[in-house]
Design an enzyme around this catalytic site. Sequence first.
Site, PDB file in Angstrom:
ATOM      1  N   ILE A  29       0.828  -1.217   0.000  1.00  0.00           N
ATOM      2  CA  ILE A  29       0.000   0.000   0.000  1.00  0.00           C
ATOM      3  C   ILE A  29       0.864   1.270   0.000  1.00  0.00           C
ATOM      4  CG2 ILE A  29      -0.320   0.335   2.509  1.00  0.00           C
ATOM      5  CD1 ILE A  29      -3.080   0.402  -0.154  1.00  0.00           C
ATOM      6  N   HIS A  92       6.587 -12.192   5.211  1.00  0.00           N
ATOM      7  CA  HIS A  92       6.311 -11.785   3.830  1.00  0.00           C
ATOM      8  C   HIS A  92       7.619 -11.442   3.129  1.00  0.00           C
ATOM      9  CE1 HIS A  92       5.974  -8.319   6.541  1.00  0.00           C
ATOM     10  NE2 HIS A  92       6.493  -7.580   5.567  1.00  0.00           N
TER      11      HIS A  92
HETATM   12  P1  5GP Z   1       7.695  -4.926   7.149  1.00  0.00           P
HETATM   13  O1  5GP Z   1       6.844  -5.697   8.150  1.00  0.00           O
HETATM   14  O2  5GP Z   1       8.299  -5.822   6.100  1.00  0.00           O
HETATM   15  O3  5GP Z   1       8.725  -4.071   7.828  1.00  0.00           O
HETATM   16  O4  5GP Z   1       6.732  -3.909   6.392  1.00  0.00           O
HETATM   17  C1  5GP Z   1       5.379  -4.212   6.138  1.00  0.00           C
HETATM   18  C2  5GP Z   1       4.970  -3.723   4.761  1.00  0.00           C
HETATM   19  O5  5GP Z   1       3.565  -3.948   4.627  1.00  0.00           O
HETATM   20  C3  5GP Z   1       5.214  -2.236   4.526  1.00  0.00           C
HETATM   21  O6  5GP Z   1       5.945  -2.052   3.331  1.00  0.00           O
HETATM   22  C4  5GP Z   1       3.806  -1.645   4.448  1.00  0.00           C
HETATM   23  O7  5GP Z   1       3.707  -0.585   3.519  1.00  0.00           O
HETATM   24  C5  5GP Z   1       2.959  -2.836   4.050  1.00  0.00           C
HETATM   25  N1  5GP Z   1       1.602  -2.775   4.583  1.00  0.00           N
HETATM   26  C6  5GP Z   1       1.261  -2.541   5.882  1.00  0.00           C
HETATM   27  N2  5GP Z   1      -0.080  -2.562   6.025  1.00  0.00           N
HETATM   28  C7  5GP Z   1      -0.585  -2.804   4.801  1.00  0.00           C
HETATM   29  C8  5GP Z   1      -1.931  -2.934   4.317  1.00  0.00           C
HETATM   30  O8  5GP Z   1      -2.922  -2.823   5.037  1.00  0.00           O
HETATM   31  N3  5GP Z   1      -2.062  -3.195   2.992  1.00  0.00           N
HETATM   32  C9  5GP Z   1      -0.998  -3.340   2.154  1.00  0.00           C
HETATM   33  N4  5GP Z   1      -1.254  -3.605   0.868  1.00  0.00           N
HETATM   34  N5  5GP Z   1       0.274  -3.224   2.578  1.00  0.00           N
HETATM   35  C10 5GP Z   1       0.473  -2.944   3.890  1.00  0.00           C
END
Ligand code: 5GP
Length: 133
Positions: A29, A92
Amino acid sequence: MTIFSKIIAGEIPCYKIAENDKFFAFLDINPVNWGHTLVVPKQETDYIFDIDDEQLSEMIVFAKKVATAMKEAIPCRKIGVTVLGLEVPHAHIHLVPLQKEGDMDFKHKIDNPDPERMKEICEAISSKLKFEN
Ligand code: 5GP
């Protein structure tokens, strides 16, 4: 239930790229670059290296198919691969189209990306996907 499990369940909308019985892929997002995609296992595990070997291998193969479609759909040199997991406690893989190293800079994300452009990119990647199931 993590936010990603809610997305997988359809409780929160997303730009869905691909899905099979075990994995789900959708656009981030707040992309670091256009086409930034997340690959997520349907089974909730926080830390990616807590996933068992068989499931982790299958996740990489799923991510490879998504990355292949991304590379066909988006002009780029390579698809970069990153695992962070510092924000969402649901393992992820980040897949990001790269022209240069700076295209994978998580300090500079695209805020409020244009929904029309996100939809177009989502459809362009999805249309290139080749899955048996
Ligand atoms: P990380 O956990 O790898 O540090 O980051 C989580 C990733 O998930 C981030 O890049 C953030 O933009 C994405 N993200 C968080 N919440 C959402 C959501 O509700 N929808 C989407 N499509 N991406 C999300």
